[in-house]
Design an enzyme around this catalytic site. Structure first.
Site, PDB file in Angstrom:
ATOM      1  N   ASP A 222       0.857  -1.182   0.000  1.00 52.55           N
ATOM      2  CA  ASP A 222       0.000   0.000   0.000  1.00 52.55           C
ATOM      3  C   ASP A 222       0.893   1.233   0.000  1.00 52.55           C
ATOM      4  O   ASP A 222       1.922   1.253   0.688  1.00 52.55           O
ATOM      5  CB  ASP A 222      -0.855   0.040   1.265  1.00 52.55           C
ATOM      6  CG  ASP A 222      -1.953  -1.011   1.292  1.00 52.55           C
ATOM      7  OD1 ASP A 222      -2.024  -1.839   0.362  1.00 52.55           O
ATOM      8  OD2 ASP A 222      -2.750  -0.993   2.251  1.00 52.55           O
TER       9      ASP A 222
ATOM     10  N   HIS B 164       4.903  -7.370  -0.355  1.00 50.48           N
ATOM     11  CA  HIS B 164       4.532  -8.664  -0.931  1.00 50.48           C
ATOM     12  C   HIS B 164       5.143  -8.839  -2.321  1.00 50.48           C
ATOM     13  O   HIS B 164       5.607  -7.883  -2.938  1.00 50.48           O
ATOM     14  CB  HIS B 164       3.010  -8.781  -0.998  1.00 50.48           C
ATOM     15  CG  HIS B 164       2.360  -8.837   0.350  1.00 50.48           C
ATOM     16  ND1 HIS B 164       1.770  -9.974   0.856  1.00 50.48           N
ATOM     17  CD2 HIS B 164       2.224  -7.891   1.316  1.00 50.48           C
ATOM     18  CE1 HIS B 164       1.292  -9.726   2.075  1.00 50.48           C
ATOM     19  NE2 HIS B 164       1.551  -8.458   2.363  1.00 50.48           N
TER      20      HIS B 164
ATOM     21  N   SER C  44       8.834   2.738   4.634  1.00 46.73           N
ATOM     22  CA  SER C  44       9.743   3.517   3.858  1.00 46.73           C
ATOM     23  C   SER C  44       9.399   3.398   2.385  1.00 46.73           C
ATOM     24  O   SER C  44       8.360   3.850   1.968  1.00 46.73           O
ATOM     25  CB  SER C  44      11.165   3.100   4.154  1.00 46.73           C
ATOM     26  OG  SER C  44      12.052   3.789   3.357  1.00 46.73           O
TER      27      SER C  44
END
Length: 297
Positions: A88, A144, A242
């Site tokens: 995200d 992911h 980050s």
């Protein structure tokens, strides 16, 4: 260089990040409660999408920061040729690695070999594609797999700990190639690919499924692996911060979708690109569906 970026040259980046790490890992009930509640309020974080629905369910601030989603919170794009967003966040930049360089911000670029801390590896991505995804403090902070692939190596690279927002991207030369980072290298059906997890100011640590949490050292740590991972599998996580950078080879084709551009909000699992699966005859030896049961070396 603006004043915000300039100030980061003055503060003790490493010491500040180590202090943040110690506080974030603390399971002292009063400290962790204060940190979690203050952070959740400051960034308006709700828990409807997460597996644990109460702020009291987390053992430490780190546990809260790396909170896991509910199983059905994100749909993983199922198209065989899709490249999905690894996290995200917000697209910082995306495009072609022209003459071995990556765009950091308007008017600034850096070399892919510098990012990977290995110019031989960098040559694998000349004229390939890159996408840089910035994870804000309020975002889900696990990273992911953007594609099916076999993890063949990781390289921890020590470095500075500048923040990684737009201001520093526009002001600090070679920002992502200077900051601490973990390079993950893969064999895929379209050739060699990489995901780079870039640390930042007060990032307390980086973790990968193949290595566990990385112990900071002043020298590069290189490890080989033989670990098949499927698109959508967890690859790693940040303890604060980050940025995740996806690198694809030229053989993957003109990967990114038209709306993947600076400032675009993205969610883990959504398609951000398409790859050419026929370009390397599917590299049968790198296919994730191998019947092997490999282990890290």
């Amino acid at each position: 260089m603006n004043l915000f970026a300039l100030a980061q040259n003055i503060v003790p980046q490493q010491a500040l990040s180590e202090l943040a790490g110690a506080l974030a890992a603390s399971e002292n009930p009063y400290l962790k409660k204060a940190l979690i509640r203050s952070f959740a309020k400051a960034y308006d974080i709700g828990l409807d999408e997460y597996a644990r629905g109460s702020l009291d369910d987390y053992a430490s601030f780190n546990d809260f920061f790396t909170r896991e989603l509910k199983d059905d919170a994100r749909a993983i794009d199922a198209a065989k040729d899709s490249i999905i967003c690894p996290a995200d966040g917000t697209v910082s930049q995306a495009g072609v690695i022209r003459q071995g360089t990556i765009v950091q911000a308007k008017g600034r670029d850096y070399e892919v070999g510098q990012l990977l801390a290995d110019y031989d590896d960098g040559r694998e991505f000349v004229d390939g594609s890159f996408a840089t995804i910035y994870l804000a403090p309020s975002n889900y902070h696990r990273v992911h797999m953007p594609f099916d692939g076999r993890l063949i190596a990781t390289r921890y690279v020590p470095g500075t700990l500048f923040s990684v927002n737009d201001a520093t991207a526009q002001s600090v030369p070679d920002l992502f190639a200077r900051n601490e980072r973990l390079v993950c290298l893969f064999e895929t059906a379209f050739g060699r690919a990489a995901v780079v997890l870039v640390g930042a100011m007060i990032v307390a640590g980086i973790e990968c499924v193949a290595t566990g949490q990385i112990k900071r050292t002043p020298y590069i740590q290189y490890r080989t692996h033989d670990l098949p991972l499927t698109k959508g599998d967890e690859l790693g996580r940040f303890y604060l911060g980050s940025t995740a950078i996806v690198l694809l080879p030229k053989a993957a084709g003109n990967a990114w979708l038209d709306d993947v551009c600076h400032g675009q909000k993205v969610l883990m699992g959504q398609a951000i690109g398409r790859c050419d699966l026929g370009s390397r005859d599917n590299l049968a030896n790198a296919a994730v569906n191998s019947s092997d049961n490999p282990a890290d070396s």
